[in-house]
Write an enzyme that holds these catalytic residues in place. Structure first.
Site, PDB file in Angstrom:
ATOM      1  N   GLY A 106       0.835  -1.197   0.000  1.00 22.19           N
ATOM      2  CA  GLY A 106       0.000   0.000   0.000  1.00 22.19           C
ATOM      3  C   GLY A 106       0.866   1.241   0.000  1.00 22.19           C
ATOM      4  O   GLY A 106       2.023   1.200   0.429  1.00 22.19           O
TER       5      GLY A 106
ATOM      6  N   HIS B  82      -2.462   7.350   7.102  1.00 21.98           N
ATOM      7  CA  HIS B  82      -1.506   8.267   6.455  1.00 21.98           C
ATOM      8  C   HIS B  82      -2.179   9.575   6.043  1.00 21.98           C
ATOM      9  O   HIS B  82      -1.540  10.632   6.031  1.00 21.98           O
ATOM     10  CB  HIS B  82      -0.919   7.627   5.185  1.00 21.98           C
ATOM     11  CG  HIS B  82       0.301   6.775   5.426  1.00 21.98           C
ATOM     12  ND1 HIS B  82       1.465   7.296   5.933  1.00 21.98           N
ATOM     13  CD2 HIS B  82       0.534   5.457   5.207  1.00 21.98           C
ATOM     14  CE1 HIS B  82       2.369   6.320   6.020  1.00 21.98           C
ATOM     15  NE2 HIS B  82       1.829   5.189   5.593  1.00 21.98           N
TER      16      HIS B  82
ATOM     17  N   HIS C 162      -4.047   1.111   7.790  1.00 23.70           N
ATOM     18  CA  HIS C 162      -2.701   1.706   7.783  1.00 23.70           C
ATOM     19  C   HIS C 162      -2.648   2.874   6.778  1.00 23.70           C
ATOM     20  O   HIS C 162      -2.175   3.966   7.106  1.00 23.70           O
ATOM     21  CB  HIS C 162      -1.686   0.613   7.424  1.00 23.70           C
ATOM     22  CG  HIS C 162      -0.274   1.097   7.267  1.00 23.70           C
ATOM     23  ND1 HIS C 162       0.759   0.627   8.055  1.00 23.70           N
ATOM     24  CD2 HIS C 162       0.295   1.984   6.401  1.00 23.70           C
ATOM     25  CE1 HIS C 162       1.886   1.231   7.689  1.00 23.70           C
ATOM     26  NE2 HIS C 162       1.634   2.036   6.682  1.00 23.70           N
ATOM     27  N   GLU C 163      -3.145   2.628   5.561  1.00 23.77           N
ATOM     28  CA  GLU C 163      -3.085   3.667   4.518  1.00 23.77           C
ATOM     29  C   GLU C 163      -3.995   4.834   4.854  1.00 23.77           C
ATOM     30  O   GLU C 163      -3.638   6.001   4.633  1.00 23.77           O
ATOM     31  CB  GLU C 163      -3.435   3.081   3.149  1.00 23.77           C
ATOM     32  CG  GLU C 163      -2.529   1.955   2.669  1.00 23.77           C
ATOM     33  CD  GLU C 163      -1.041   2.289   2.766  1.00 23.77           C
ATOM     34  OE1 GLU C 163      -0.671   3.469   2.620  1.00 23.77           O
ATOM     35  OE2 GLU C 163      -0.254   1.366   3.018  1.00 23.77           O
TER      36      GLU C 163
ATOM     37  N   GLN D 106       3.018  10.009   1.018  1.00 18.00           N
ATOM     38  CA  GLN D 106       4.291   9.283   0.887  1.00 18.00           C
ATOM     39  C   GLN D 106       5.030   9.628  -0.395  1.00 18.00           C
ATOM     40  O   GLN D 106       6.233   9.377  -0.506  1.00 18.00           O
ATOM     41  CB  GLN D 106       4.045   7.770   0.967  1.00 18.00           C
ATOM     42  CG  GLN D 106       3.561   7.327   2.350  1.00 18.00           C
ATOM     43  CD  GLN D 106       3.413   5.829   2.424  1.00 18.00           C
ATOM     44  OE1 GLN D 106       2.388   5.294   2.020  1.00 18.00           O
ATOM     45  NE2 GLN D 106       4.434   5.148   2.902  1.00 18.00           N
TER      46      GLN D 106
ATOM     47  N   CYS E 171       6.360  -0.048   6.720  1.00 15.21           N
ATOM     48  CA  CYS E 171       5.899   1.107   5.944  1.00 15.21           C
ATOM     49  C   CYS E 171       7.031   1.567   5.041  1.00 15.21           C
ATOM     50  O   CYS E 171       8.186   1.627   5.473  1.00 15.21           O
ATOM     51  CB  CYS E 171       5.510   2.220   6.912  1.00 15.21           C
ATOM     52  SG  CYS E 171       4.936   3.721   6.098  1.00 15.21           S
ATOM     53  N   LEU E 172       6.686   1.901   3.801  1.00 11.76           N
ATOM     54  CA  LEU E 172       7.708   2.357   2.858  1.00 11.76           C
ATOM     55  C   LEU E 172       8.382   3.643   3.345  1.00 11.76           C
ATOM     56  O   LEU E 172       9.518   3.926   2.959  1.00 11.76           O
ATOM     57  CB  LEU E 172       7.081   2.600   1.477  1.00 11.76           C
ATOM     58  CG  LEU E 172       6.463   1.367   0.797  1.00 11.76           C
ATOM     59  CD1 LEU E 172       5.876   1.757  -0.553  1.00 11.76           C
ATOM     60  CD2 LEU E 172       7.470   0.247   0.644  1.00 11.76           C
TER      61      LEU E 172
HETATM   62 ZN    ZN Z   1       2.757   3.367   5.538  1.00 14.95          ZN
END
Ligand code: ZN
Length: 166
Positions: free
Chosen positions: A46, A139, A135-136, A51, A93-94
């Site tokens: 995701g 953000h 999670h997304e 991000q 997480c990226l």
């Molecule tokens: Zn993340």
């Protein structure tokens, strides 16, 4: 499509509230496709607007890396329901490279969102899929999983454990 730079923790961009998308423009569609490509390049499941430096309420998710047909483009998502039943699970997480941690999330959620074709839909998610969506979604409100997690650790430790088991 193009790979975008991923913003990492410490950058205040990740802490801001994102604004609603007013119109689905060709540029927005291109951004979403770039996000998908960037997510896959980084082996993520995701990725959310902030991000890649886009402060809009958008995210892309593909909870199963092997099921490329199951890609979700979520525009202006709204969380309709979150189950009281929760479970712990490991997340990464990226934007927080090489780390993982345990986060408690609702087991089931109901989410409404506009897809890349402009169609408003209601989705039911469960288990890992529900986890990815939560999670997304976080953000978009400047929340990182590290705010909620316990046992934040270097992902390499987990890999070492795995190797030991073999
Ligand atoms: Zn993340």
């Amino acid at each position: 499509m193009a790979i975008r730079n991923v913003v990492t923790e410490g950058d205040e961009i990740l802490r801001k509230h994102c604004k609603e998308v007013r119109e689905i423009t060709p540029r927005l569609k291109e951004t979403l496709q770039d996000m998908l490509e960037t997510m896959r390049e980084s082996m993520g499941v995701g990725i959310a607007g902030p991000q890649v430096g886009v402060m809009r309420r958008i995210f892309v998710a593909q909870p199963d890396p092997y099921d490329e047909d199951k890609v979700y483009f979520m525009i202006n998502p709204v969380m309709l329901e979150m189950s009281e039943e929760k479970e712990m699970g490991t997340e990464g997480c990226l934007s927080v490279p090489d780390m993982v941690g345990e986060v408690e999330r609702s087991v089931r959620i109901k989410m409404e969102a506009t897809d890349i074709n402009g169609e408003r839909k209601v989705y039911d998610f469960e288990g890992f899929d529900a986890r990815v969506m939560q999670h997304e979604y976080d953000h978009l409100d400047g929340i990182l999983y590290t705010d909620k997690c316990s046992n934040l650790r270097d992902a390499a430790f987990d890999e070492e454990d795995y190797e030991d088991e073999e």
